[in-house]
Motif scaffolding. Structure first.
Motif, short mmCIF file in Angstrom:
data_model
loop_
_atom_site.label_atom_id
_atom_site.label_comp_id
_atom_site.label_asym_id
_atom_site.label_seq_id
_atom_site.Cartn_x
_atom_site.Cartn_y
_atom_site.Cartn_z
N UNK A 119 18.76 -9.67 66.19
CA UNK A 119 19.83 -9.09 67.00
C UNK A 119 21.11 -8.94 66.18
N UNK A 120 21.43 -9.94 65.38
CA UNK A 120 22.61 -9.84 64.50
C UNK A 120 22.46 -8.65 63.56
N UNK A 121 21.29 -8.53 62.94
CA UNK A 121 21.08 -7.46 61.97
C UNK A 121 21.14 -6.08 62.62
N UNK A 122 20.63 -5.96 63.85
CA UNK A 122 20.65 -4.66 64.54
C UNK A 122 22.07 -4.21 64.84
N UNK A 137 13.63 -25.49 65.45
CA UNK A 137 14.93 -25.00 64.97
C UNK A 137 15.38 -25.64 63.66
N UNK A 138 15.26 -26.97 63.46
CA UNK A 138 15.69 -27.52 62.16
C UNK A 138 14.94 -26.90 60.99
N UNK A 139 13.62 -26.74 61.13
CA UNK A 139 12.84 -26.12 60.06
C UNK A 139 13.22 -24.66 59.88
N UNK A 140 13.39 -23.94 60.99
CA UNK A 140 13.72 -22.51 60.91
C UNK A 140 15.05 -22.27 60.22
N UNK A 141 16.02 -23.16 60.46
CA UNK A 141 17.31 -23.02 59.79
C UNK A 141 17.15 -23.22 58.28
N UNK A 142 16.30 -24.17 57.89
CA UNK A 142 16.07 -24.38 56.46
C UNK A 142 15.38 -23.18 55.83
N UNK A 168 23.80 -16.56 57.33
CA UNK A 168 23.18 -17.86 57.60
C UNK A 168 24.22 -18.86 58.10
N UNK A 169 25.37 -18.91 57.45
CA UNK A 169 26.42 -19.87 57.86
C UNK A 169 26.88 -19.58 59.29
N UNK A 170 26.97 -18.30 59.65
CA UNK A 170 27.36 -17.94 61.01
C UNK A 170 26.31 -18.43 62.01
N UNK A 171 25.04 -18.25 61.67
CA UNK A 171 23.95 -18.69 62.55
C UNK A 171 23.92 -20.20 62.66
N UNK A 172 24.08 -20.89 61.53
CA UNK A 172 24.02 -22.34 61.51
C UNK A 172 25.16 -22.96 62.31
N UNK A 173 26.33 -22.32 62.27
CA UNK A 173 27.49 -22.88 62.98
C UNK A 173 27.46 -22.63 64.48
N UNK A 224 24.30 -21.87 66.47
CA UNK A 224 23.04 -21.96 67.20
C UNK A 224 23.00 -23.17 68.13
N UNK A 225 23.52 -24.32 67.70
CA UNK A 225 23.42 -25.51 68.54
C UNK A 225 24.39 -25.45 69.72
N UNK A 226 25.47 -24.69 69.58
CA UNK A 226 26.36 -24.46 70.73
C UNK A 226 25.65 -23.59 71.76
N UNK A 227 24.97 -22.54 71.28
CA UNK A 227 24.26 -21.64 72.19
C UNK A 227 23.10 -22.33 72.90
N UNK A 228 22.54 -23.37 72.29
CA UNK A 228 21.41 -24.07 72.90
C UNK A 228 21.83 -25.02 74.02
N UNK A 229 23.12 -25.25 74.17
CA UNK A 229 23.64 -26.12 75.23
C UNK A 229 24.15 -25.25 76.37
N UNK A 230 23.36 -25.10 77.43
CA UNK A 230 23.71 -24.21 78.53
C UNK A 230 24.88 -24.72 79.36
N UNK A 231 25.23 -26.00 79.23
CA UNK A 231 26.42 -26.48 79.93
C UNK A 231 27.68 -25.85 79.32
N UNK A 232 27.66 -25.59 78.00
CA UNK A 232 28.78 -24.89 77.37
C UNK A 232 28.84 -23.45 77.86
N UNK A 233 27.68 -22.81 78.00
CA UNK A 233 27.67 -21.44 78.51
C UNK A 233 28.24 -21.39 79.92
N UNK A 234 27.89 -22.37 80.75
CA UNK A 234 28.43 -22.42 82.11
C UNK A 234 29.96 -22.54 82.08
#
Length: 610
Positions: A176-179, A265-270, A292-297, A299-309
């Motif tokens: 999605x980022x690349x598109x 996710x940990x493996x995929x980031x590596x 990569x740095x943008x994704x790494x910084x 991804x874990x915020x996006x995985x917490x749906x309480x932050x999205x709420x």
């Protein structure tokens, strides 16, 4: 190819070995604890049995004359010892079965890790070799070279798409980022990745049920009286199901994270780090580690749906009284857990669905204007965060009935713009926002000296880099960007830009953008979205209205800065009085242009001109 494949394979093996070693250590520790526990239970059982047998023998020696009562005691003690031994054996058997299942799970995990890693390694090596051959080949004409390079772009993009789709998870997010990097990547890459915006792999209903039970402690049916097993939509990190709350009977949208994400996710980031490191190593003119740095910084915020709420609720509160200008609707959050988010159910058509807009008598011009207001408000307003993933898949247009629009004397738009996916927001720093505002005012005023000055302030752009940066941020040819930005982009200009990128400017552009702040890249992405949507909507207003709206927000930012500086002096100081009047006059002139354009638009709508 073999050198690059060997390097990538060595790196991948190190990552996989580390991952497997960690898994093995965890399993060994668990096995050790379970074995000690079983041995302890078995020893306790044996001791208890021996003690009872000794007690029985002692009783028999004291009562050597025997009797039925003594026989019953001996038989009872013997049965008890056998029962305890049997239970110990059963426990050991169960533990063995447990460890067998654990070993089987670890084996399956290792196989999946190997498959994911192999896909990445093989695809990356093939792409590197493909580009190496094409870029190192001599062609008779430039046309032949461009054709061969375009075909290479397409092959590598399709190969990469297949791998990203198979691995799913954050790889879809990367796609999605690349598109969205239309200002950076060849057209063959960005167009190939467009399906990632709203066509992603689906998690099974069984895995969704298991996740819900693990996270909530109850079955789906205890919370929802209805739950559609077929998702309404699937994204890179989650999928959305339509449901009905059992308690209230209200229809809701349930966003559930893909269950497999946490495992990989940990493996995929590596692995992602590995691929971009390889690109930096073998193609240093194409630095991509910033992605990569943008994704790494994030991804874990996006995985917490309480932050999205939290982000969704805050943005909804800010825009609540600005609906007349933006037509923005954000689904109301009902409740949230880290991997589950329940929201108000509301849907609409994609903003580029021209037939839908025309069928519901929705003005394309108004949609374009509202989109400009939404994202300029986010970028230029202090205390308001910017939506970090503003692609067309996260927007929808919903028609409104006459009753929903309000009374005739205060009737608003006949549509709403629904904004989804609030997992990641960023706030533009104040100094950057002010310099960025001055940059755009210089662009609109065709002030090249001002453009160069403020581009250096907010993005660190040198004079040598400036022509390329001006084209990237405006989406226009440099001569047009510094002289007549308000004009509509022609097909000839678009073709000229594409040829320039293919003709050698691409490495320079990537080098340039890899050094700018990440928030500037986000702003570039947002600009591209509004520009692309304007073109898809076929708005009759052209770019002038969009730039006038932006100029208004920029002028307001600069006016606020001027007033802040002037108010540091005495209120009776003549310089302050004159300065405040001059600042207001500049701001008023910008606003007047927008108002004049709005009056023209009102007449256009009255005459039903699309």
């Amino acid at each position: 190819m073999f050198r690059s494949l060997l390097w990538i394979s060595r790196k991948t093996r190190l990552f996989c070995d580390a991952h497997q070693t960690a898994q093995s250590c965890r399993l060994k520790q668990h096995r050790s604890r379970r074995t000690l526990h079983i041995q302890s239970q078995h020893q306790t059982s044996t001791n208890e049995s021996n003690l009872r047998w000794r007690k029985t023998t002692k009783d028999a020696s004291w009562h050597s004359n025997g009797g039925e009562r003594l026989k019953e005691r001996v038989v009872l003690k013997s049965a008890t010892g056998k029962a305890i031994a049997t239970l110990s054996l059963a426990g050991a058997t169960g533990a063995g079965s447990y460890f067998y299942n654990e070993l089987e799970d670890m084996f399956n995990h290792a196989v999946m890790v190997s498959e994911r890693s192999t896909r990445i390694v093989v695809a990356a090596a093939k792409c590197f070799d493909d580009y190496r051959i094409v870029l190192g080949k001599n062609f008779d004409t430039e046309e032949e070279r461009q054709k061969a390079l375009s075909e290479c772009h397409k092959r590598c993009a399709e190969r990469t798409y297949t791998v990203l789709e198979a691995n799913a998870g954050i790889y879809i997010k990367m796609g999605q980022h690349l598109s969205a990097l239309t200002y950076l990547l060849p057209r063959e890459w960005t167009t190939t990745f467009i399906p990632f915006q709203d066509q992603c792999p689906v998690s099974s209903i069984e895995s969704v049920r298991e996740l819900f039970l693990n996270d909530m402690g109850v079955e789906l049916e205890e919370i929802f009286s209805e739950f559609d097993p077929v998702p309404l939509g699937t994204a890179s990190l989650a999928q959305v199901h339509k449901a009905r709350l059992r308690e209230t009977g209200e229809e809701v949208a349930v966003k559930i994270q893909h269950p497999a994400l946490a495992e990989f996710i940990p493996l995929d980031l590596k692995l992602t780090n590995l691929v971009f490191s390889a690109i930096d190593r073998f193609f240093p003119e194409y630095p991509m580690m910033w992605l990569y740095h943008e994704l790494d910084s994030s991804i874990f915020v996006e995985l917490d749906f309480t932050k999205e709420a939290q982000y969704a609720t805050e943005t909804q509160a800010y825009f609540r009284d600005k609906k007349g200008r933006t037509a923005l609707r954000i689904p109301t959050v009902k409740w949230a857990k880290p991997r589950i988010l329940v929201m108000e159910f509301i849907t609409g058509a994609r903003p580029y669905d021209i037939k839908f807009l025309d069928a519901h008598n929705i003005s394309r011009n108004e949609v374009s204007i509202c989109l400009s207001h939404i994202f300029n408000t986010m970028i230029f307003t202090p205390g308001v965060r910017v939506h970090c993933d503003p692609h067309a898949g996260n927007l929808a247009i919903r028609p409104l009935s006459s009753r929903e629009r309000g009374p005739w004397y205060n009737r608003g738009h006949n549509f709403e713009i629904i904004l989804y996916d609030h997992g990641l927001y960023r706030e533009v720093p104040l100094d950057l926002r002010r310099s960025y505002s001055k940059f755009w005012l210089s662009v609109i005023d065709s002030d090249e000296a001002g453009m160069r000055k403020y581009a250096k302030e907010f993005a660190g752009i040198s004079d040598d880099q400036f022509p390329l940066f001006a084209s990237a941020i405006t989406g226009r040819d440099f001569q047009t960007a510094k002289s007549s930005i308000m004009t509509r982009r022609s097909k000839e200009e678009t073709k000229k830009l594409a040829l320039a990128l293919q003709g050698g400017l691409m490495p320079n552009l990537i080098q340039l953008l890899s050094g700018v702040p990440p928030i500037v890249l986000l702003i570039l992405k947002t600009n591209d979205l509004t520009r692309a949507l304007d073109e898809c909507l076929e708005s009759t207003l052209g770019p002038e209205r969009t730039f006038l709206i932006m100029a208004n927000y920029c002028a307001r930012t600069v006016y606020a800065e001027d007033c802040e500086k002037l108010r540091q002096t005495s209120i009776f100081n003549p310089k302050r009085i004159i300065g405040e009047f001059e600042a207001f006059w500049k701001y008023f002139k910008r606003q007047s242009k927008v108002k004049a354009f709005d009056i023209t638009l009102w007449f256009v709508n009255i005459l039903h001109i699309k």
